[in-house]
Write a protein that holds these residues in place. Sequence first.
Motif, PDB file in Angstrom:
ATOM      1  N   PRO A 249       0.798  -1.415   0.032  1.00 25.50           N
ATOM      2  CA  PRO A 249      -0.027  -0.008  -0.005  1.00 25.50           C
ATOM      3  C   PRO A 249       0.777   1.396   0.019  1.00 25.50           C
ATOM      4  N   SER A 250       0.354   2.452  -0.452  1.00 26.68           N
ATOM      5  CA  SER A 250       0.813   3.533  -0.500  1.00 26.68           C
ATOM      6  C   SER A 250      -0.029   4.693  -0.386  1.00 26.68           C
TER       7      SER A 250
ATOM      8  N   ARG B  62       0.370  10.911  -7.471  1.00 22.50           N
ATOM      9  CA  ARG B  62       0.380  11.893  -6.466  1.00 22.50           C
ATOM     10  C   ARG B  62      -1.010  11.582  -5.597  1.00 22.50           C
ATOM     11  N   PHE B  63      -1.476  10.508  -6.011  1.00 19.62           N
ATOM     12  CA  PHE B  63      -2.873   9.996  -5.048  1.00 19.62           C
ATOM     13  C   PHE B  63      -2.478   8.672  -4.286  1.00 19.62           C
ATOM     14  N   ALA B  64      -3.206   8.376  -3.280  1.00 20.07           N
ATOM     15  CA  ALA B  64      -3.171   7.051  -2.611  1.00 20.07           C
ATOM     16  C   ALA B  64      -3.687   5.804  -3.382  1.00 20.07           C
TER      17      ALA B  64
ATOM     18  N   TYR C 146      -6.592   4.056  -4.855  1.00 22.94           N
ATOM     19  CA  TYR C 146      -7.688   3.476  -3.620  1.00 22.94           C
ATOM     20  C   TYR C 146      -9.125   3.612  -4.210  1.00 22.94           C
ATOM     21  N   ASN C 147      -9.553   4.601  -4.828  1.00 23.95           N
ATOM     22  CA  ASN C 147     -10.829   5.016  -5.121  1.00 23.95           C
ATOM     23  C   ASN C 147     -11.394   3.692  -6.030  1.00 23.95           C
TER      24      ASN C 147
END
Length: 92
Positions: free
Chosen positions: A14-15, A23-25, A63-64
């Motif tokens: 995970p990040s 630049r997003f999860a 993640y979305n």
Amino acid sequence: SGRFAGRKAIIVKPSEEGTNEKRFAHALVAGIEKYPRKVTKSMSKRKVAKRSNITPFLKVVNYNHLMPTRYVVEMAFDKATLNKETLKDPKK
């Protein structure tokens, strides 16, 4: 709809904060792209072997776009072989 929609996968790395490139999860996921198909007794050995193939995939996903479950898998992954550099060079 999408190529990996509904496919089962496991989060390898995970990040939550993101990186300079993304630049997003996001998370590095490994899963099954092509599941084995149903096999019957009357099929030849060649056809059974062909239908028993499993095709894996390794992908960085936002993640979305993930739908988490309550299940947890305790597996040890070899971080040296499963990483983002592997995606850039598919021959590995």
